[in-house]
Design a protein around this motif. Sequence first.
Motif, PDB file in Angstrom:
ATOM      1  N   GLY A  97       0.828  -1.202   0.000  1.00 56.01           N
ATOM      2  CA  GLY A  97       0.000   0.000   0.000  1.00 56.01           C
ATOM      3  C   GLY A  97       0.860   1.250   0.000  1.00 56.01           C
ATOM      4  N   PRO A  98       0.441   2.280  -0.731  1.00 57.38           N
ATOM      5  CA  PRO A  98       1.291   3.454  -0.934  1.00 57.38           C
ATOM      6  C   PRO A  98       1.562   4.287   0.319  1.00 57.38           C
ATOM      7  CG  PRO A  98      -0.869   3.777  -1.932  1.00 57.38           C
ATOM      8  CD  PRO A  98      -0.799   2.345  -1.504  1.00 57.38           C
ATOM      9  N   GLU A  99       0.716   4.248   1.318  1.00 58.10           N
ATOM     10  CA  GLU A  99       0.907   5.065   2.521  1.00 58.10           C
ATOM     11  C   GLU A  99       1.410   4.261   3.719  1.00 58.10           C
ATOM     12  OE1 GLU A  99       0.451   8.399   2.593  1.00 58.10           O
ATOM     13  OE2 GLU A  99      -0.060   8.348   0.469  1.00 58.10           O
ATOM     14  N   ASN A 100       1.646   2.974   3.538  1.00 59.14           N
ATOM     15  CA  ASN A 100       1.909   2.096   4.678  1.00 59.14           C
ATOM     16  C   ASN A 100       3.148   2.494   5.480  1.00 59.14           C
ATOM     17  OD1 ASN A 100       0.851  -0.394   5.994  1.00 59.14           O
ATOM     18  ND2 ASN A 100       2.969  -1.009   5.686  1.00 59.14           N
ATOM     19  N   ASP A 101       4.288   2.665   4.830  1.00 55.00           N
ATOM     20  CA  ASP A 101       5.515   2.931   5.565  1.00 55.00           C
ATOM     21  C   ASP A 101       5.439   4.257   6.326  1.00 55.00           C
ATOM     22  OD1 ASP A 101       6.406   0.523   4.652  1.00 55.00           O
ATOM     23  OD2 ASP A 101       7.973   1.334   3.359  1.00 55.00           O
ATOM     24  N   ALA A 102       4.821   5.255   5.729  1.00 50.78           N
ATOM     25  CA  ALA A 102       4.659   6.541   6.424  1.00 50.78           C
ATOM     26  C   ALA A 102       3.813   6.379   7.681  1.00 50.78           C
ATOM     27  CB  ALA A 102       4.037   7.571   5.489  1.00 50.78           C
ATOM     28  N   GLN A 103       2.772   5.554   7.596  1.00 45.63           N
ATOM     29  CA  GLN A 103       1.922   5.311   8.766  1.00 45.63           C
ATOM     30  C   GLN A 103       2.675   4.540   9.850  1.00 45.63           C
ATOM     31  OE1 GLN A 103      -1.297   6.254   9.541  1.00 45.63           O
ATOM     32  NE2 GLN A 103      -1.357   7.546   7.731  1.00 45.63           N
ATOM     33  N   VAL A 104       3.526   3.608   9.458  1.00 47.11           N
ATOM     34  CA  VAL A 104       4.326   2.865  10.443  1.00 47.11           C
ATOM     35  C   VAL A 104       5.261   3.822  11.178  1.00 47.11           C
ATOM     36  CG1 VAL A 104       6.122   1.107  10.755  1.00 47.11           C
ATOM     37  CG2 VAL A 104       4.168   0.646   9.253  1.00 47.11           C
ATOM     38  N   LEU A 105       5.934   4.682  10.455  1.00 45.96           N
ATOM     39  CA  LEU A 105       6.855   5.632  11.096  1.00 45.96           C
ATOM     40  C   LEU A 105       6.113   6.589  12.020  1.00 45.96           C
ATOM     41  CD1 LEU A 105       9.271   6.360   8.147  1.00 45.96           C
ATOM     42  CD2 LEU A 105       9.776   5.098  10.244  1.00 45.96           C
ATOM     43  N   GLU A 106       4.959   7.069  11.593  1.00 44.29           N
ATOM     44  CA  GLU A 106       4.151   7.942  12.442  1.00 44.29           C
ATOM     45  C   GLU A 106       3.734   7.209  13.719  1.00 44.29           C
ATOM     46  OE1 GLU A 106      -0.283   9.760  12.298  1.00 44.29           O
ATOM     47  OE2 GLU A 106       0.968  10.207  10.547  1.00 44.29           O
ATOM     48  N   ALA A 107       3.361   5.950  13.586  1.00 44.92           N
ATOM     49  CA  ALA A 107       2.943   5.158  14.739  1.00 44.92           C
ATOM     50  C   ALA A 107       4.101   4.940  15.711  1.00 44.92           C
ATOM     51  CB  ALA A 107       2.367   3.821  14.270  1.00 44.92           C
ATOM     52  N   CYS A 108       5.308   4.767  15.194  1.00 45.25           N
ATOM     53  CA  CYS A 108       6.470   4.611  16.070  1.00 45.25           C
ATOM     54  C   CYS A 108       6.679   5.866  16.910  1.00 45.25           C
ATOM     55  CB  CYS A 108       7.723   4.300  15.252  1.00 45.25           C
ATOM     56  SG  CYS A 108       7.766   2.624  14.581  1.00 45.25           S
ATOM     57  N   ASP A 109       6.490   7.032  16.317  1.00 45.07           N
ATOM     58  CA  ASP A 109       6.603   8.288  17.065  1.00 45.07           C
ATOM     59  C   ASP A 109       5.501   8.411  18.113  1.00 45.07           C
ATOM     60  OD1 ASP A 109       8.848   9.081  15.664  1.00 45.07           O
ATOM     61  OD2 ASP A 109       7.736  10.316  14.243  1.00 45.07           O
ATOM     62  N   TRP A 110       4.315   7.895  17.819  1.00 48.66           N
ATOM     63  CA  TRP A 110       3.153   7.960  18.718  1.00 48.66           C
ATOM     64  C   TRP A 110       3.350   7.091  19.952  1.00 48.66           C
ATOM     65  CZ3 TRP A 110      -0.067   3.846  20.045  1.00 48.66           C
ATOM     66  CH2 TRP A 110      -1.301   4.171  20.640  1.00 48.66           C
ATOM     67  N   ALA A 111       4.037   5.974  19.814  1.00 42.11           N
ATOM     68  CA  ALA A 111       4.086   4.934  20.842  1.00 42.11           C
ATOM     69  C   ALA A 111       5.157   5.181  21.897  1.00 42.11           C
ATOM     70  CB  ALA A 111       4.328   3.579  20.188  1.00 42.11           C
ATOM     71  N   ASP A 112       4.851   4.714  23.113  1.00 40.26           N
ATOM     72  CA  ASP A 112       5.856   4.651  24.171  1.00 40.26           C
ATOM     73  C   ASP A 112       6.646   3.348  24.078  1.00 40.26           C
ATOM     74  OD1 ASP A 112       5.164   7.103  25.634  1.00 40.26           O
ATOM     75  OD2 ASP A 112       3.277   6.066  26.062  1.00 40.26           O
ATOM     76  N   VAL A 113       5.977   2.281  23.648  1.00 36.82           N
ATOM     77  CA  VAL A 113       6.574   0.952  23.537  1.00 36.82           C
ATOM     78  C   VAL A 113       6.187   0.372  22.183  1.00 36.82           C
ATOM     79  CG1 VAL A 113       6.560  -1.402  24.476  1.00 36.82           C
ATOM     80  CG2 VAL A 113       6.520   0.565  26.039  1.00 36.82           C
ATOM     81  N   ILE A 114       7.153  -0.267  21.523  1.00 37.16           N
ATOM     82  CA  ILE A 114       6.913  -0.867  20.210  1.00 37.16           C
ATOM     83  C   ILE A 114       7.140  -2.368  20.308  1.00 37.16           C
ATOM     84  CG2 ILE A 114       7.631  -0.951  17.788  1.00 37.16           C
ATOM     85  CD1 ILE A 114       8.718   1.951  18.218  1.00 37.16           C
TER      86      ILE A 114
END
Length: 170
Positions: A97-114
């Motif tokens: 999907g064209p937006e997937n990697d950007a969403q993963v990186l944004e989610a990493c910034d959002w999270a306290d724990v991955i």
Amino acid sequence: MTIIRTHDRNGTSSSAVYSDCETYRYALTRVWESDGRRVLFIMLNPSKATEMQNDPTVERCERRARALGFGAFRVVNIFGLRETDPKKLRAHPAPTGPENDAQVLEACDWADVIIAGWGAHGEHLGRGADMAAVLRESGRTILCLGRTKAGHPRHPLYIAYRQSPVRWAP
């Protein structure tokens, strides 16, 4: 372009980020304590869970997040394609999907724990290795719920709740 849908029920706010064609789901978030710690699960691919309803995997992630004392969790995936059949995932010409990697990186910034957990199927198209490289470059500590024989982070669906997250060195 993405679509964001939200839903509130019983004190839990939910949101989901979809592609405009709804072929891909890029992120799914549940928040029950807005000031609580946040955990991110990076898994293989979304099935049919939505902002309104859990599937078995998302249900397990929510229960695990609550048991570990988090106030929210988000699920992203190394493939954004909404598909329950692994054969169809493998046959799809563009499962990421064209937006997937950007969403993963944004989610990493959002999270306290991955917590990584895409399992052995991450070998398809080298996505597990690609995601491991992205996570290394993030500089964040990455956890998992165990490793497959080949070293991939195990998918959380069939992992007992008593299994504590451990460091995963991508």
